[in-house]
Scaffold this motif. Structure first.
Motif, PDB file in Angstrom:
ATOM      1  N   ASP A  76      -6.266   3.617   2.207  1.00 50.30           N
ATOM      2  CA  ASP A  76      -5.894   4.599   1.183  1.00 50.30           C
ATOM      3  C   ASP A  76      -6.093   4.025  -0.214  1.00 50.30           C
ATOM      4  O   ASP A  76      -6.686   4.680  -1.083  1.00 50.30           O
ATOM      5  N   LEU A  77      -5.611   2.815  -0.442  1.00 50.95           N
ATOM      6  CA  LEU A  77      -5.757   2.184  -1.761  1.00 50.95           C
ATOM      7  C   LEU A  77      -7.228   1.980  -2.110  1.00 50.95           C
ATOM      8  O   LEU A  77      -7.637   2.207  -3.257  1.00 50.95           O
ATOM      9  N   GLU A  79      -9.681   3.749  -1.252  1.00 50.95           N
ATOM     10  CA  GLU A  79     -10.289   5.055  -1.537  1.00 50.95           C
ATOM     11  C   GLU A  79      -9.656   5.738  -2.749  1.00 50.95           C
ATOM     12  O   GLU A  79      -9.979   6.886  -3.053  1.00 50.95           O
ATOM     13  N   GLY A  80      -8.755   5.035  -3.428  1.00 46.43           N
ATOM     14  CA  GLY A  80      -8.129   5.588  -4.624  1.00 46.43           C
ATOM     15  C   GLY A  80      -6.995   6.567  -4.345  1.00 46.43           C
ATOM     16  O   GLY A  80      -6.561   7.285  -5.239  1.00 46.43           O
ATOM     17  N   ARG A  81      -6.512   6.568  -3.108  1.00 44.91           N
ATOM     18  CA  ARG A  81      -5.399   7.445  -2.744  1.00 44.91           C
ATOM     19  C   ARG A  81      -4.085   6.676  -2.782  1.00 44.91           C
ATOM     20  O   ARG A  81      -4.061   5.449  -2.738  1.00 44.91           O
ATOM     21  N   ARG A  82      -3.017   7.443  -2.794  1.00 45.54           N
ATOM     22  CA  ARG A  82      -1.692   6.844  -2.680  1.00 45.54           C
ATOM     23  C   ARG A  82      -1.558   6.271  -1.272  1.00 45.54           C
ATOM     24  O   ARG A  82      -1.924   6.925  -0.290  1.00 45.54           O
ATOM     25  N   PRO A  83      -1.056   5.029  -1.125  1.00 50.08           N
ATOM     26  CA  PRO A  83      -0.958   4.420   0.208  1.00 50.08           C
ATOM     27  C   PRO A  83      -0.052   5.220   1.136  1.00 50.08           C
ATOM     28  O   PRO A  83       0.993   5.713   0.735  1.00 50.08           O
ATOM     29  N   ALA A  85      -0.467   8.099   2.370  1.00 49.33           N
ATOM     30  CA  ALA A  85      -0.354   9.512   2.026  1.00 49.33           C
ATOM     31  C   ALA A  85      -0.497  10.406   3.261  1.00 49.33           C
ATOM     32  O   ALA A  85       0.019  11.514   3.287  1.00 49.33           O
ATOM     33  N   HIS A  86      -1.178   9.917   4.285  1.00 45.15           N
ATOM     34  CA  HIS A  86      -1.408  10.717   5.488  1.00 45.15           C
ATOM     35  C   HIS A  86      -0.523  10.263   6.651  1.00 45.15           C
ATOM     36  O   HIS A  86      -0.882  10.417   7.802  1.00 45.15           O
TER      37      HIS A  86
END
Length: 188
Positions: A76-77, A79-83, A85-86
């Protein structure tokens, strides 16, 4: 798979794979917080990936779940997402691997199995020691250890052939052996 490898339903309702996966996600969130202190997202992702890789060699089922959760957080990190998140999809029942996928993993693991690893005593001892530490005081340990070990044995046997965990063949074989040893200890 032999009859003593089939875990069946979790012996303690509410303590199955989903609960263990949720606990792994909570632990992973703590690791993310610690790893991100003063670090860039890229550095944090690297730290999490390295920790996940270390845990992937552990024959303890809960470590395998934490390893997978840390892998997801690092991804996630990256890919620039919040860790995490899914996280609701993490080891969700509807995403369980097919019987064919599990059979492929079993064949891979058992084809190269080293009979010297079949005892599983060291794995059972490590799982039991962790359970005793987590149960806390002597009263809680005396009251809940057998039930907890049944759950831990079940987790070992439920995950050793699950393609979603990152373990190699030797680690999976040790997980299986440890689960079988724990089952024998608690009389199942």
């Amino acid at each position: 798979m032999t009859a003593d490898d089939t875990p069946g339903p979790c012996p303690s309702p509410g303590h199955g794979l989903s609960t263990a996966a949720a606990a792994a996600l909570l632990a992973a969130a703590d690791h993310v917080e610690q790893a991100s202190s003063g670090a860039s997202p890229r550095e944090t992702a690297t730290r999490l990936s390295l920790h996940a890789e270390d845990l992937a060699h552990s024959p303890v089922a809960r470590d395998q779940l934490l390893s997978r959760a840390l892998e997801l957080a690092a991804g996630d990190l990256s890919e620039g997402r919040r860790p995490l998140a899914h996280w609701p999809l993490f080891f969700a029942e509807e995403l369980s691997p097919s019987l064919e996928a599990r059979e492929d993993v079993r064949a891979w693991v058992l084809a190269g199995a080293d009979p010297m690893l079949a005892d599983g005593e060291a794995v059972a001892e490590a799982v039991e020691a962790r359970a005793v530490r987590e149960l806390g005081d002597a009263f809680e340990t005396a009251r809940g250890l057998t039930r907890r070990l049944r759950v831990e044995a079940w987790l070992q046997l439920a995950l050793w052939d699950d393609p979603r965990i990152p373990a190699n063949a030797e680690t999976r074989f040790l997980m299986r052996a440890g689960g079988r040893r724990l089952m024998a200890r608690v009389g199942d």
